[in-house]
Each structure stands twice: as structure tokens, then as C-alpha cells.
Design an enzyme around this catalytic site. Structure first.
Site, PDB file in Angstrom:
ATOM      1  N   ASP A  81      -7.218 -10.987 -18.495  1.00 20.06           N
ATOM      2  CA  ASP A  81      -7.897 -12.273 -18.652  1.00 20.06           C
ATOM      3  C   ASP A  81      -7.693 -13.125 -17.408  1.00 20.06           C
ATOM      4  O   ASP A  81      -6.765 -12.912 -16.626  1.00 20.06           O
ATOM      5  CB  ASP A  81      -7.404 -12.999 -19.898  1.00 20.06           C
ATOM      6  CG  ASP A  81      -5.903 -13.273 -19.887  1.00 20.06           C
ATOM      7  OD1 ASP A  81      -5.149 -12.431 -19.381  1.00 20.06           O
ATOM      8  OD2 ASP A  81      -5.478 -14.338 -20.389  1.00 20.06           O
ATOM      9  N   GLU A 146      -2.908 -13.460 -21.692  1.00 19.32           N
ATOM     10  CA  GLU A 146      -1.720 -13.814 -20.921  1.00 19.32           C
ATOM     11  C   GLU A 146      -1.821 -15.208 -20.331  1.00 19.32           C
ATOM     12  O   GLU A 146      -0.823 -15.939 -20.275  1.00 19.32           O
ATOM     13  CB  GLU A 146      -1.481 -12.788 -19.797  1.00 19.32           C
ATOM     14  CG  GLU A 146      -0.141 -12.916 -19.097  1.00 19.32           C
ATOM     15  CD  GLU A 146      -0.133 -13.907 -17.927  1.00 19.32           C
ATOM     16  OE1 GLU A 146       0.974 -14.236 -17.443  1.00 19.32           O
ATOM     17  OE2 GLU A 146      -1.233 -14.357 -17.506  1.00 19.32           O
ATOM     18  N   GLU A 147      -2.996 -15.584 -19.880  1.00 20.61           N
ATOM     19  CA  GLU A 147      -3.135 -16.876 -19.221  1.00 20.61           C
ATOM     20  C   GLU A 147      -2.909 -18.053 -20.169  1.00 20.61           C
ATOM     21  O   GLU A 147      -2.566 -19.146 -19.724  1.00 20.61           O
ATOM     22  CB  GLU A 147      -4.515 -17.001 -18.555  1.00 20.61           C
ATOM     23  CG  GLU A 147      -4.739 -16.075 -17.364  1.00 20.61           C
ATOM     24  CD  GLU A 147      -3.932 -16.470 -16.135  1.00 20.61           C
ATOM     25  OE1 GLU A 147      -3.127 -17.423 -16.221  1.00 20.61           O
ATOM     26  OE2 GLU A 147      -4.107 -15.827 -15.097  1.00 20.61           O
ATOM     27  N   GLU A 172       1.588  -8.217 -11.313  1.00 20.28           N
ATOM     28  CA  GLU A 172       1.154  -9.523 -10.805  1.00 20.28           C
ATOM     29  C   GLU A 172       1.268  -9.538  -9.279  1.00 20.28           C
ATOM     30  O   GLU A 172       2.078  -8.807  -8.693  1.00 20.28           O
ATOM     31  CB  GLU A 172       2.045 -10.632 -11.374  1.00 20.28           C
ATOM     32  CG  GLU A 172       1.915 -10.861 -12.864  1.00 20.28           C
ATOM     33  CD  GLU A 172       0.862 -11.903 -13.211  1.00 20.28           C
ATOM     34  OE1 GLU A 172       0.078 -12.285 -12.319  1.00 20.28           O
ATOM     35  OE2 GLU A 172       0.824 -12.312 -14.387  1.00 20.28           O
ATOM     36  N   HIS A 372      -5.240 -18.622  -9.135  1.00 21.09           N
ATOM     37  CA  HIS A 372      -5.787 -19.882  -9.662  1.00 21.09           C
ATOM     38  C   HIS A 372      -6.334 -20.789  -8.557  1.00 21.09           C
ATOM     39  O   HIS A 372      -6.306 -22.006  -8.673  1.00 21.09           O
ATOM     40  CB  HIS A 372      -4.731 -20.648 -10.479  1.00 21.09           C
ATOM     41  CG  HIS A 372      -4.172 -19.893 -11.634  1.00 21.09           C
ATOM     42  ND1 HIS A 372      -3.321 -20.464 -12.558  1.00 21.09           N
ATOM     43  CD2 HIS A 372      -4.332 -18.604 -12.034  1.00 21.09           C
ATOM     44  CE1 HIS A 372      -2.979 -19.567 -13.472  1.00 21.09           C
ATOM     45  NE2 HIS A 372      -3.591 -18.430 -13.165  1.00 21.09           N
TER      46      HIS A 372
END
Length: 403
Positions: A81, A146-147, A172, A372
Site C-alpha cells: 500500500d 501498513e501505511e 523498506e 512520502h
């Protein structure tokens, strides 16, 4: 088992175009949290193409792809996600285009975390082609939500699917370093109640906002005294939101509540962090209530798996077999020593190791500062390096158990 490390790198480089195309396909599929089905269908297709032995979707919607049937279960994880793109005017290229130049691929989720998924899937292909399977089963997971609730997916995998690997590689973005830990975090709600009255006669009421002001001052002081750990650093506390109720702008506020983001270093727990706040003089004086937020949103499958918003810190010892094996794999492939550090942000490791004490280690394509952000990107060479590293790690781990 003897591994030809140069051949692994050559093969990984040969799949650079295939990984890049797969990554661009994933970027083109919007996959914000709780809307991951379409991207998981695309991942399943690629797993089938490269020859995974078994592929499942669990009731939460996580994809579980298996290679091999050995007794040592080793997992590698990427959440599928993304956050939203924000103001698309800040992007040079369409965040869902997957624009690529000779060096990088740009787009939402390239580094956080579709790049890790692309590298893991093609590590599986390298393992198959080079016959690197020994007495292990490799589980590649593409995890959801997860976000919005880091670790919830792995809480489900461990607690409900009944899967407990010997260790998990979190893919990650890691800026080329091995990451062996992270601070934990909590989402805390503090509320004080008051009594409304006309603003022309405030003495008849009990102003909840004034009362919260005393709590805020104590929280600011508490933040300066939190525990410090030599590896993970100092715990932190910040007030992130403030809310109130009042009959009108001409009235005394009758309730006020705040959200607190609490980052936990080694040795700090949910109990210790809540106790620190409960014992503040202002909290005692105002009879404030201190609670954890809960996450209870359904996944895209409709499954609700509620949890408290507590995400424990974790750190793997530098001399742990898993950390040493990953560092050994890095040095053999790239002819230099790996740098070992921690992540500043939170990952699925909060459930894997933080809650369930399963060793977790991190290495993923992409730079940490890309997550992000507009014009998010990942280096094609990072995909190659990560795929090679993931391909050799399971065999080196199993070999280390025999030494």
C-alpha cells in the site's frame, strides 16, 4: 553450498529491465491503504511468471508467495500500500506514470515500497535459475494496510495464519545500509472535561481548554526527560492534534482532547509511557483520561482485525546470526563492508520482532528520504543490488547453521 557471487550479480543485472517494467506496472496501479487488490493481482501474475511454487492470498488480503520446501522458513516482506500522492502539482511527472530515465524510476511507491517487492520477486527467479535452493522455504509477502497501521498485517500472519519464520527481511528503503532496529511508537488520546457557560460569565463554567493548557505544559516538560538508548536514541513525545467541544464561540469549552505521538526507544513500553503521563501533576489535577487509540478499519477483503495503536521498538544485536549473515552476503557480493544502522521511521518489524520476537533485519532499494515525497524515485541499480542480496541470503543462512 558454493555460490558464484559474480554470476548472481550478472544475472540480477540481466533482470534489471524486467524488474523496472514490473515496478512501473505496480506504480501505475493506485494502491492506497485498503485499496490494494488490483496491485496484488499484478504481483500474483509476476510471481506466476517467474515460477513461484505456491501463491496464496490470506483472509486479510496479504499475498504469500513460496519458493522451495525446506525446513527453515525464511521470509522477506514489502508492504504494497501507499500513502496518497498529495498535491500532484508538486510532481514533475504523473505519480502513477512510472516515468523512467536511464538511472531511476519515478512514481508513488517506487521506494516505499514497490521497489522492494520487485527485487524480492526477481530474487526468487535467480534462486530458481541458479539452483540456490537448499534446506529452506522462502516466503515472499506483499502486505496490506501498513501505511495506516504498521505491523497489523504481520500480527495477522503470525497470530491467525500461524506462520512463524526463523527471521524476516524487511525491504523498506535503507539507503544502501543494513538496518537492524527502529524506535517504536504509540498513538495516545488525552481528554479533559469541563463545564460550559456563557462567555460573558466564564466564572460559571469550567474551561476544558484552559485545563488542557496545563497538561500541555507538563507534556512539554516530560518530553525533555525521556529515556535515551545508545543505538536507537532518545524517546520523543509531541502533540500532533487538538480538538474541543463547546456550545458556541460565545461559550466556555466543555471538553478538550489531544493526540500525542510517542516514539519509544529501547526499554520503553506501553505501560511505562502511559504511566509517565498518568502521573503528571496536571493530569492528576484535571482527572484527565489517557488512552490508546485503536485501529479497526476493514481491509480490502472486508476483514476487520482491531488492534491498539501500540507499535513496539525493536533492535537485533549486531552479532546476531541473521545480522552477521546479511553483512557477510553484502561484503561477498559488493566487495566492501556494509554500514549498519537503524531506521528513524516505523516498519512492519514492530509486529515481527517488537511483538513476537522473531528476528528482523532490514535492507531495501531506495533512499530513506524519498518516502512520502513528490517525485519519489528508486535507482535501477538499487533493484539489481537488492535482488542479488536477497537471492544469496537464505543459502548463506542455512550454511551458517551447519558451521
Amino acid at each position: 553450498m558454493q555460490i558464484n557471487f559474480e554470476q548472481v550479480l550478472e544475472l540480477a543485472h540481466g533482470y534489471k529491465a524486467a524488474m523496472s517494467n514490473f515496478l512501473r506496472d505496480m506504480v501505475a496501479i493506485p494502491s492506497e491503504s485498503r485499496n490494494e487488490k488490483a496491485i496484488l493481482d499484478r504481483i500474483r501474475l509476476e510471481m506466476e511468471i517467474v515460477g513461484f511454487d505456491k501463491i496464496e492470498i490470506d483472509p486479510m488480503g496479504n499475498i504469500l508467495g513460496y519458493i522451495g520446501t525446506g525446513k527453515h522458513l525464511i521470509a522477506m516482506d514489502a508492504h504494497v500500500d501507499t500513502v496518497g500522492p498529495g498535491n500532484t502539482a508538486n510532481w514533475t511527472h504523473d505519480p502513477y506514470q512510472g516515468y523512467a530515465d536511464d538511472t531511476n524510476i519515478f512514481g508513488l511507491g517506487t521506494s516505499d515500497q514497490a521497489g522492494g517487492m520487485a527485487a524480492m520477486v526477481y530474487a526468487g527467479k535467480i534462486i530458481k535459475e541458479m539452483g540456490l535452493l537448499s534446506d529452506y522455504t522462502l516466503l515472499v509477502t506483499g502486505t496490506v494496510q501498513e501505511e495506516v497501521c504498521d505491523g497489523l498485517c504481520w500480527q495477522y500472519i503470525i497470530e491467525e495464519d500461524g506462520i512463524r519464520p526463523e527471521f524476516v527481511v524487511c525491504t523498506e528503503p535503507s539507503s544502501g545500509k543494513i538496518r537492524r532496529g527502529q524506535k517504536g511508537r504509540m498513538e495516545i488520546r488525552i481528554q479533559v472535561d469541563g463545564k460550559s457557560a456563557h462567555a460573558a460569565a466564564p466564572e460559571l463554567g469550567d474551561n476544558a481548554i484552559f485545563k488542557m493548557g496545563r497538561v500541555l505544559a507538563d507534556l512539554e516538560q516530560l518530553a525533555s526527560t525521556l529515556k535515551h538508548d545508545p543505538f536507537l536514541g532518545k524517546g520523543t513525545l509531541t502533540v500532533s492534534e487538538i480538538f474541543f467541544t463547546s456550545p458556541s464561540r460565545c461559550a466556555v469549552a466543555d471538553s478538550c482532547w489531544i493526540s500525542v505521538d510517542r516514539r519509544l526507544t529501547t526499554g520503553e513500553t506501553v505501560a511505562s509511557a502511559i504511566s509517565e503521563i498518568n502521573n503528571l501533576p496536571s493530569v492528576l489535577e484535571t482527572s484527565a483520561t489517557v488512552d490508546l487509540y485503536r485501529y479497526d478499519k476493514p481491509s480490502y477483503t472486508g476483514l476487520v482485525y482491531p488492534t491498539e495503536c501500540y507499535f513496539p521498538s525493536w533492535s537485533l544485536e549486531e552479532d546476531h546470526r541473521v545480522c552477521k549473515t546479511l553483512a557477510d552476503a553484502y561484503s561477498r557480493l559488493f566487495k566492501k563492508n556494509a554500514e549498519i544502522d537503524n531506521w528513524a521511521f516505523s516498519t512492519n518489524g514492530v509486529a515481527i520482532m517488537g511483538r513476537h520476537n522473531i528476528p528482523c533485519i532490514g535492507f531495501g532499494p531506495g533512499e530513506i528520504d524519498q518516502a512520502h515525497t513528490p517525485d519519489e524515485k528508486v535507482s535501477k541499480q538499487d533493484l539489481v543490488d537488492a535482488a542479488a542480496l536477497y537471492a544469496v541470503l537464505p543459502t548463506l543462512y542455512v550454511d551458517s547453521l551447519k558451521a
